[in-house]
Scaffold this motif. Structure first.
Motif: not given
Lengths: 123, 162
Positions: A85-105
């Motif tokens: 479950d903790t691995l899933g939470e960390a992955t969610v955070l990683f996906a959030a960062v990826t999305g922000v950096m892609m949207a505001l690249r």
């Protein structure tokens, strides 16, 4: 549109329901309390005669000893018994960062597309 | 974002160390006291944001933060796969072993390990739990700082320049 009175009545009943739940809860720090346990033989919920659930007893008995050797039972549950479950939470955070950096690249002065943008590009 | 006044910068230099130390304490003692990787990582990310606001958005390097974030997550998954050797994914393979770090400490009187008493375990205990705390902390620090840097660059530096 729903009238104001209906909304107020709905919220009041919701608050009453939540307060009733608080009243039914066990006391803070007290593992003993009224619990409803599903009896597979009788096929219905019965008033619990045990003090804790089997899962509580298992965590309290094994988390500080050989199995995880962790003093903090909460950490033992979060990072060991429920580590996936903790691995899933960390992955969610990683996906959030990826999305922000892609949207505001365009905000980063990379080669190529930074000069073409007008709004967020850096000179 | 432009750097702020010298008053803000001086106070930031003063507060940087204690807040960072507190966050590191929350991460490293995650298996002993309340807290852990997520909470301590959020605290350290506030320090990063404070420095960012005081000294401008160009303080932290994006590539280093990306590297830290990826390393944290990959190390988490890698440690989970190491557990496959003795059990299942994310198995706590260090806790039951007699290794120097993170293993059990055998009591000299009874000669066997009976588990830690309440609130008195040493720092080097818990098997893989403190390592996973550390990795999650690295990932959270880098992730939150990257989000704030990207949004700050997008919102301010396009108009004001630097």
């Amino acid at each position: 549109m729903i009238g104001k009175g209906v909304k107020i009545i709905f919220l009041m009943s919701l608050a009453a329901l939540l307060l009733l739940t608080v009243y039914e809860m066990r006391d803070f720090g007290e593992p003993e309390g009224k619990m409803y346990i599903y009896d597979p033989v009788a096929g219905e919920n019965v008033d619990g005669s045990v003090e804790r659930t089997a899962m509580d007893d298992f965590f309290l008995a094994n988390s500080t000893s050989d199995e995880t050797a962790t003093n903090n039972v909460v950490s033992a549950v979060v990072f060991d018994y429920r580590g996936f479950d903790t691995l899933g939470e960390a992955t969610v955070l990683f996906a959030a960062v990826t999305g922000v950096m892609m949207a505001l690249r365009g905000a980063f002065p990379e080669k190529g597309h930074a000069k073409k943008r007008k709004g967020g590009g850096v000179k | 974002m432009k750097p702020m006044s010298s008053v803000v910068r001086t106070i930031t230099k003063l507060l940087l160390g204690p807040i960072f130390l507190f966050g590191a304490y929350i991460i490293l003692h995650g298996h002993l006291t309340p807290g852990g990787g997520f909470q301590g990582g959020a605290i350290i990310a506030t320090v990063m944001t404070l420095v960012l606001i005081a000294f401008g958005t160009r303080v932290w390097k994006k590539n280093i933060l990306s590297f830290i974030e990826s390393t944290g997550l990959l190390a988490f998954v890698g440690l989970g796969f190491l557990g496959l050797g003795s059990g299942f994914f994310l198995f706590n393979f260090l806790a039951g072993s007699d290794s120097l770090f993170f293993g059990k400490v055998i009591e000299p009187v009874t000669g066997e390990f009976a588990g830690w008493p309440a609130n008195s375990a040493p720092l080097l205990s818990g098997g893989t739990v403190p390592l996973l705390n550390l990795f999650v902390g690295m990932e959270v620090v880098a992730a939150l700082t990257l989000i704030i840097i990207t949004m700050g660059l997008f919102a301010f530096d396009g108009k004001e320049g630097e």
